[in-house]
Design a protein around this motif. Structure first.
Motif, PDB file in Angstrom:
ATOM      1  N   GLU A 199       0.835  -1.209   0.000  1.00 19.86           N
ATOM      2  CA  GLU A 199       0.000   0.000   0.000  1.00 19.86           C
ATOM      3  C   GLU A 199       0.868   1.258   0.000  1.00 19.86           C
ATOM      4  O   GLU A 199       0.545   2.247  -0.661  1.00 19.86           O
ATOM      5  N   TYR A 200       1.969   1.213   0.751  1.00 18.79           N
ATOM      6  CA  TYR A 200       2.895   2.352   0.804  1.00 18.79           C
ATOM      7  C   TYR A 200       3.517   2.594  -0.569  1.00 18.79           C
ATOM      8  O   TYR A 200       3.584   3.739  -1.035  1.00 18.79           O
ATOM      9  N   LYS A 201       3.957   1.517  -1.220  1.00 12.14           N
ATOM     10  CA  LYS A 201       4.540   1.659  -2.563  1.00 12.14           C
ATOM     11  C   LYS A 201       3.519   2.252  -3.528  1.00 12.14           C
ATOM     12  O   LYS A 201       3.853   3.107  -4.352  1.00 12.14           O
ATOM     13  N   GLU A 202       2.277   1.813  -3.411  1.00 16.45           N
ATOM     14  CA  GLU A 202       1.211   2.339  -4.268  1.00 16.45           C
ATOM     15  C   GLU A 202       0.990   3.837  -4.005  1.00 16.45           C
ATOM     16  O   GLU A 202       0.814   4.621  -4.943  1.00 16.45           O
ATOM     17  N   LEU A 203       1.019   4.232  -2.734  1.00 13.16           N
ATOM     18  CA  LEU A 203       0.876   5.648  -2.377  1.00 13.16           C
ATOM     19  C   LEU A 203       2.013   6.472  -2.973  1.00 13.16           C
ATOM     20  O   LEU A 203       1.782   7.526  -3.580  1.00 13.16           O
ATOM     21  N   ILE A 204       3.246   5.988  -2.830  1.00 17.61           N
ATOM     22  CA  ILE A 204       4.411   6.693  -3.375  1.00 17.61           C
ATOM     23  C   ILE A 204       4.294   6.799  -4.894  1.00 17.61           C
ATOM     24  O   ILE A 204       4.449   7.883  -5.464  1.00 17.61           O
ATOM     25  N   ASP A 205       4.004   5.682  -5.543  1.00 17.15           N
ATOM     26  CA  ASP A 205       3.906   5.669  -7.009  1.00 17.15           C
ATOM     27  C   ASP A 205       2.820   6.614  -7.509  1.00 17.15           C
ATOM     28  O   ASP A 205       3.039   7.387  -8.438  1.00 17.15           O
ATOM     29  N   SER A 206       1.641   6.539  -6.907  1.00 13.31           N
ATOM     30  CA  SER A 206       0.539   7.372  -7.402  1.00 13.31           C
ATOM     31  C   SER A 206       0.781   8.847  -7.101  1.00 13.31           C
ATOM     32  O   SER A 206       0.469   9.708  -7.931  1.00 13.31           O
ATOM     33  N   SER A 207       1.358   9.161  -5.946  1.00 19.42           N
ATOM     34  CA  SER A 207       1.667  10.561  -5.619  1.00 19.42           C
ATOM     35  C   SER A 207       2.718  11.108  -6.574  1.00 19.42           C
ATOM     36  O   SER A 207       2.610  12.241  -7.055  1.00 19.42           O
ATOM     37  N   PHE A 208       3.731  10.312  -6.831  1.00 16.23           N
ATOM     38  CA  PHE A 208       4.798  10.745  -7.730  1.00 16.23           C
ATOM     39  C   PHE A 208       4.251  10.941  -9.146  1.00 16.23           C
ATOM     40  O   PHE A 208       4.517  11.957  -9.792  1.00 16.23           O
ATOM     41  N   ALA A 209       3.454   9.992  -9.609  1.00 17.26           N
ATOM     42  CA  ALA A 209       2.872  10.100 -10.953  1.00 17.26           C
ATOM     43  C   ALA A 209       1.969  11.327 -11.060  1.00 17.26           C
ATOM     44  O   ALA A 209       1.989  12.030 -12.082  1.00 17.26           O
ATOM     45  N   ALA A 210       1.203  11.615 -10.016  1.00 22.19           N
ATOM     46  CA  ALA A 210       0.316  12.789 -10.037  1.00 22.19           C
ATOM     47  C   ALA A 210       1.118  14.079 -10.139  1.00 22.19           C
ATOM     48  O   ALA A 210       0.744  14.998 -10.888  1.00 22.19           O
ATOM     49  N   HIS A 211       2.237  14.161  -9.409  1.00 22.64           N
ATOM     50  CA  HIS A 211       3.068  15.365  -9.488  1.00 22.64           C
ATOM     51  C   HIS A 211       3.693  15.516 -10.878  1.00 22.64           C
ATOM     52  O   HIS A 211       3.782  16.627 -11.397  1.00 22.64           O
ATOM     53  N   LEU A 212       4.115  14.421 -11.471  1.00 26.54           N
ATOM     54  CA  LEU A 212       4.687  14.499 -12.824  1.00 26.54           C
ATOM     55  C   LEU A 212       3.612  14.851 -13.853  1.00 26.54           C
ATOM     56  O   LEU A 212       3.876  15.599 -14.796  1.00 26.54           O
ATOM     57  N   LEU A 213       2.419  14.328 -13.646  1.00 27.32           N
ATOM     58  CA  LEU A 213       1.317  14.617 -14.560  1.00 27.32           C
ATOM     59  C   LEU A 213       0.983  16.114 -14.573  1.00 27.32           C
ATOM     60  O   LEU A 213       0.650  16.666 -15.618  1.00 27.32           O
ATOM     61  N   GLU A 214       1.124  16.762 -13.417  1.00 30.57           N
ATOM     62  CA  GLU A 214       0.861  18.203 -13.326  1.00 30.57           C
ATOM     63  C   GLU A 214       1.718  19.001 -14.297  1.00 30.57           C
ATOM     64  O   GLU A 214       1.319  20.068 -14.752  1.00 30.57           O
ATOM     65  N   ILE A 215       2.909  18.506 -14.576  1.00 28.41           N
ATOM     66  CA  ILE A 215       3.822  19.232 -15.473  1.00 28.41           C
ATOM     67  C   ILE A 215       3.984  18.516 -16.805  1.00 28.41           C
ATOM     68  O   ILE A 215       4.891  18.827 -17.580  1.00 28.41           O
ATOM     69  N   ASP A 216       3.105  17.548 -17.068  1.00 27.25           N
ATOM     70  CA  ASP A 216       3.063  16.867 -18.358  1.00 27.25           C
ATOM     71  C   ASP A 216       4.361  16.119 -18.674  1.00 27.25           C
ATOM     72  O   ASP A 216       4.876  16.168 -19.787  1.00 27.25           O
ATOM     73  N   VAL A 217       4.900  15.429 -17.657  1.00 28.71           N
ATOM     74  CA  VAL A 217       6.098  14.603 -17.832  1.00 28.71           C
ATOM     75  C   VAL A 217       5.676  13.149 -17.646  1.00 28.71           C
ATOM     76  O   VAL A 217       5.062  12.800 -16.634  1.00 28.71           O
ATOM     77  N   THR A 218       5.975  12.309 -18.609  1.00 27.70           N
ATOM     78  CA  THR A 218       5.615  10.892 -18.520  1.00 27.70           C
ATOM     79  C   THR A 218       6.624  10.134 -17.657  1.00 27.70           C
ATOM     80  O   THR A 218       7.730  10.624 -17.397  1.00 27.70           O
ATOM     81  N   GLY A 219       6.235   8.953 -17.266  1.00 24.37           N
ATOM     82  CA  GLY A 219       7.145   8.108 -16.495  1.00 24.37           C
ATOM     83  C   GLY A 219       8.403   7.778 -17.273  1.00 24.37           C
ATOM     84  O   GLY A 219       9.506   7.756 -16.724  1.00 24.37           O
ATOM     85  N   GLU A 220       8.244   7.560 -18.590  1.00 21.27           N
ATOM     86  CA  GLU A 220       9.406   7.251 -19.434  1.00 21.27           C
ATOM     87  C   GLU A 220      10.352   8.450 -19.506  1.00 21.27           C
ATOM     88  O   GLU A 220      11.581   8.299 -19.445  1.00 21.27           O
ATOM     89  N   GLN A 221       9.777   9.651 -19.630  1.00 22.62           N
ATOM     90  CA  GLN A 221      10.612  10.851 -19.680  1.00 22.62           C
ATOM     91  C   GLN A 221      11.347  11.045 -18.358  1.00 22.62           C
ATOM     92  O   GLN A 221      12.517  11.415 -18.343  1.00 22.62           O
TER      93      GLN A 221
END
Length: 166
Positions: free
Chosen positions: A56-78
């Motif tokens: 659950e912690y890993k999921e929280l970290i992953d989703s929070s990190f992805a949400a912050h990157l999404l705010e600036i339009d940066v993909t996981g690959e980038q």
């Protein structure tokens, strides 16, 4: 605008360092740790509930990190490309990312963090009991400490919610 492959990525370093210190990153993680650390005991045996909590912690970290990157339009690959190229030139960002993101994948580091936080909360509660503080004193101190950390309002909302159950 999508981030171009060859763009100077210094702004991304600055952004990542800033959001890893922001309340939108710190507060949900701190809340998760405080709420869930109670199950962690200082013993060698690893219980199934520890693994479930870690997932659950890993999921929280992953989703929070992805949400912050999404705010600036940066993909996981980038971001992965940025990490491969940019971390060698920014040791501060490298250290922070290793501590906060990559260590989420390491169960033993996670367990040590949760066990330590549980022990810290227990010691603090015991200190307050020994000093004769009331429950209301605890809430006031908790709110003051969160204001010092820039998390004003997070603890008071939780404290208000708990007072409803009294």
């Amino acid at each position: 605008a999508k981030m171009a492959e060859g763009d100077d990525m210094e702004w991304l370093s600055d952004y990542v360092l800033a959001f890893l210190k922001s309340p939108s990153w710190v507060a949900p993680i701190a809340q998760f740790v405080d709420e869930r650390c109670i199950i962690f005991e200082d013993e060698e045996e690893n219980k199934l509930e520890y693994t479930e909590c870690h997932n659950e912690y890993k999921e929280l970290i992953d989703s929070s990190f992805a949400a912050h990157l999404l705010e600036i339009d940066v993909t996981g690959e980038q971001f992965e490309q940025f990490c491969q190229r940019g971390l060698s030139t920014n040791p501060t960002l490298h250290r922070v990312l290793v501590e906060q993101i990559l260590s989420a994948d390491d169960f033993l580091i996670f367990k040590a963090m949760m066990t330590k936080r549980n022990a810290d909360l227990y010691r603090e509660a015991q200190r307050r009991v020994d000093a004769g503080h009331t429950e209301d004193d605890f809430y006031e101190t908790m709110i003051e400490e969160e204001e010092d950390l820039g998390l004003a309002g997070v603890g008071s909302a939780v404290a208000d919610e708990w007072k409803m159950y009294e």
